[in-house]
Motif scaffolding. Structure first.
Motif, PDB file in Angstrom:
ATOM      1  N   SER A 290      48.341  47.743  33.861  1.00  0.00           N
ATOM      2  CA  SER A 290      49.672  48.304  34.125  1.00  0.00           C
ATOM      3  C   SER A 290      49.627  49.826  34.024  1.00  0.00           C
ATOM      4  CB  SER A 290      50.718  47.728  33.158  1.00  0.00           C
ATOM      5  OG  SER A 290      52.024  48.145  33.519  1.00  0.00           O
TER       6      SER A 290
ATOM      7  N   THR B 120      49.336  34.076  30.319  1.00  0.00           N
ATOM      8  CA  THR B 120      49.894  35.370  30.735  1.00  0.00           C
ATOM      9  C   THR B 120      49.384  35.834  32.090  1.00  0.00           C
ATOM     10  OG1 THR B 120      48.146  36.530  29.508  1.00  0.00           O
ATOM     11  CG2 THR B 120      50.223  36.099  28.339  1.00  0.00           C
TER      12      THR B 120
ATOM     13  N   LEU C 167      49.203  36.327  36.071  1.00  0.00           N
ATOM     14  CA  LEU C 167      50.237  36.480  37.081  1.00  0.00           C
ATOM     15  C   LEU C 167      50.142  35.315  38.061  1.00  0.00           C
ATOM     16  CD1 LEU C 167      49.792  40.309  37.760  1.00  0.00           C
ATOM     17  CD2 LEU C 167      51.179  39.172  36.012  1.00  0.00           C
TER      18      LEU C 167
ATOM     19  N   ASN D 143      45.598  39.299  33.431  1.00  0.00           N
ATOM     20  CA  ASN D 143      46.160  40.648  33.286  1.00  0.00           C
ATOM     21  C   ASN D 143      46.133  41.069  31.817  1.00  0.00           C
ATOM     22  OD1 ASN D 143      48.650  42.602  32.920  1.00  0.00           O
ATOM     23  ND2 ASN D 143      48.066  42.647  35.088  1.00  0.00           N
TER      24      ASN D 143
ATOM     25  N   TYR E  65      47.567  43.745  30.332  1.00  0.00           N
ATOM     26  CA  TYR E  65      48.844  44.207  29.785  1.00  0.00           C
ATOM     27  C   TYR E  65      49.730  43.023  29.427  1.00  0.00           C
ATOM     28  CZ  TYR E  65      53.264  46.702  29.314  1.00  0.00           C
ATOM     29  OH  TYR E  65      54.452  47.212  28.832  1.00  0.00           O
ATOM     30  N   SER E  66      49.834  42.030  30.299  1.00  0.00           N
ATOM     31  CA  SER E  66      50.680  40.884  30.000  1.00  0.00           C
ATOM     32  C   SER E  66      50.135  40.083  28.816  1.00  0.00           C
ATOM     33  CB  SER E  66      50.847  39.997  31.232  1.00  0.00           C
ATOM     34  OG  SER E  66      49.593  39.486  31.647  1.00  0.00           O
TER      35      SER E  66
ATOM     36  N   THR F 237      51.063  42.005  25.608  1.00  0.00           N
ATOM     37  CA  THR F 237      52.499  42.121  25.331  1.00  0.00           C
ATOM     38  C   THR F 237      53.146  40.762  25.156  1.00  0.00           C
ATOM     39  OG1 THR F 237      52.934  42.262  27.723  1.00  0.00           O
ATOM     40  CG2 THR F 237      52.795  44.337  26.492  1.00  0.00           C
ATOM     41  N   ASP F 238      52.372  39.688  25.194  1.00  0.00           N
ATOM     42  CA  ASP F 238      52.919  38.352  25.048  1.00  0.00           C
ATOM     43  C   ASP F 238      53.465  38.152  23.646  1.00  0.00           C
ATOM     44  OD1 ASP F 238      53.210  35.501  26.012  1.00  0.00           O
ATOM     45  OD2 ASP F 238      51.951  35.194  24.229  1.00  0.00           O
TER      46      ASP F 238
END
Length: 495
Positions: A138, A468, A470, A487, A489-490, A493-494
């Protein structure tokens, strides 16, 4: 048997590729005789018998490598009846001629003669050209959440997580890799080749990359300089298993998996692979690759039991792995003949080995199509990651002149190797594409997850990556992307 296009795409691109070759053999000649030696793999039921050395010698064999952790032995013999004469006090589950993997150099075609014409950004990096890493992180936001970093334990500073790269070695002095390189092990013999007789072990710490593949993979994981990897502060350890010809039998690869696990790495990346067939005939004689497959499975299980997450590339054959008949048909069409016939089940290794996260290759321009070369298949692909391709124009026409190399993945390249046709600035960086470039992205994500959650097991790491991802392709799990495109970033941030 020979099997091409495993780690990096070569379809109309002429880049490096993985190959699964036939018997590991050699020919020794004298004035009056010619002797053919073969390498064999023996898989015992559990541990190695106490007198296995004497038993192998009695059958006319010489032990090249013992792998007690997985109950396996690599043997070389010039006795054509070695397997039938092998008598064991222990239980031999399988024994067969050993498979041999090969990295091949493609010959650049047409417009491949020039470097890729891109310039550094104002800050002296290639960040704007790293579409894959920018997307995965990201635009670099994940670096602030977890980049690998360091930790202090008992007064000693170390990386929070380490990724083992089982490959062709690493340019350890590369300015983008040097700070994160923490050593490794060489499995290649002293002369630079596995050779036609068991040779003296080479310098075990010499992991110099004579091919380029391993250095490119390492940059995607932990590059930190003009290019960035998924985890710019992850530790990287190199396990060099390909010799100067780009070749490696099963045994050093299995041994490298065991060594990496014993070294305490958190993640293993294997941008390698091939097909084992469980029943085929050469000149009417039946063969199988069961011992190879068993030792692959045991090695991965050994690593997972030591809390190591194992990631591998899916291969570049454009095959649906779920269609089992088509795999064996593919081997017969491409590598069979009057004297060679494949009839058994075909198994992808290490991609289909239980415990491995298997990665397909996505591209920059589509959320519905994989890269043109990527293997796929339900119950085979776990996730996809950006491995790059030649761009949408080439995908539509398949005309060499329509290729755009900037749709491939930019990463580090050994500074001392001759000019490569997709090199940037003629030194230190190159564009490549293939599932070999997709797998290390997922290994990097696994690395930063382990850095953020050191108590996570391999199963938990895999579950988070899949949860997580996409959701590209069809809604939900599908044959192309698996759970989706992974991903960083995902994942970080989960909640």
């Amino acid at each position: 048997m020979k099997k091409k296009k495993r780690g990096m795409a070569i379809v109309a691109s002429s880049v490096l590729a993985m190959s699964l070759l036939g018997f590991s053999t050699s020919v020794h000649t004298s004035a009056s005789t010619q002797t053919v030696s073969k390498n064999y793999l023996i898989a015992y039921s559990q541990s190695l018998p106490k007198n296995y050395l004497a038993e192998i010698k009695s059958a006319g064999g010489e032990v090249v490598r013992a792998m007690p952790e997985v109950g396996g032995v690599e043997v070389r013999s010039s006795n054509p009846n070695f397997l039938s004469q092998l008598k064991s006090s222990g239980t031999i589950v399988a024994a067969n001629t050993e498979r041999d993997y090969k990295l091949e150099d493609g010959n650049p075609e047409g417009a491949d003669g020039q470097s890729v014409d891109i310039k550094k950004d104002a800050d002296g990096t290639y960040w704007s050209s790293q579409w894959d890493i920018r997307h995965l992180t990201s635009e670099g936001k994940s670096f602030a959440l977890e980049s690998g970093g360091t930790k202090t334990t008992d007064g000693k500073v170390a990386h929070k997580a380490v990724v083992g790269v089982i490959d062709s070695g690493i340019d350890a002095g590369h300015p983008d890799l040097a700070a994160n390189f923490i050593g490794g092990k060489n499995f290649v013999p002293k002369g630079g080749y596995y050779g036609d007789v068991p040779g003296e072990q080479g310098i075990t710490t010499d992991v110099t990359d004579t091919n380029g593949h391993g250095t490119h993979v390492a940059g995607s994981i932990a590059g930190n300089g003009s290019i960035k990897g998924v985890g710019p502060n992850l530790g990287i350890r190199a396990y060099r298993i390909f010799d100067a010809s780009g070749s490696a039998p099963t045994s050093p690869i299995v041994a490298a998996i065991v060594q990496a696990a014993n070294d305490g790495v958190d993640v293993i990346n294997m941008s390698i692979g091939g097909f084992d067939n469980l029943k085929y005939y050469v000149d009417g004689t039946r063969y199988s690759d069961i011992a190879d497959l068993l030792l692959w499975k045991r090695a991965v299980r050994y690593a997972v039991n030591k809390n190591v997450t194992v990631v591998a590339s899916a291969g570049n054959d454009s095959l649906n792995y779920a269609d089992k008949k088509s795999l064996t048909d593919y081997l017969n069409v491409n590598y069979g003949g009057d004297s060679v016939v494949f009839k058994g089940v075909t198994v992808d290794v290490p991609g289909a080995v239980p415990g491995v996260i298997t990665v397909a290759s996505s591209n920059m321009w589509s959320t519905n199509k994989l890269a043109f070369y990527s293997n796929y298949g339900n119950s085979f692909i776990d996730v996809a990651a950006p491995g790059g391709d030649n761009g949408p124009k080439y995908d539509a026409t398949r005309i060499l002149g329509d290729r755009d190399f900037t749709y491939r993945a930019l990463s580090t390249w050994p500074r001392y190797l001759p000019k490569y046709f997709t090199m940037v600035d003629n030194k230190g960086y190159a564009y490549l594409h293939g599932t070999s470039m997709a797998s290390p992205k997922v290994a990097g994500i696994a690395g930063v997850i382990k850095a953020a959650h050191p108590d996570y097991t391999p199963a938990q790491v895999k579950a988070l990556i899949e949860k997580t991802a996409l959701d590209y392709g069809k809604v939900g799990h599908d044959e192309l992307f698996g759970s989706g495109e992974a991903n960083a970033y995902s994942a970080l941030t989960d909640k």
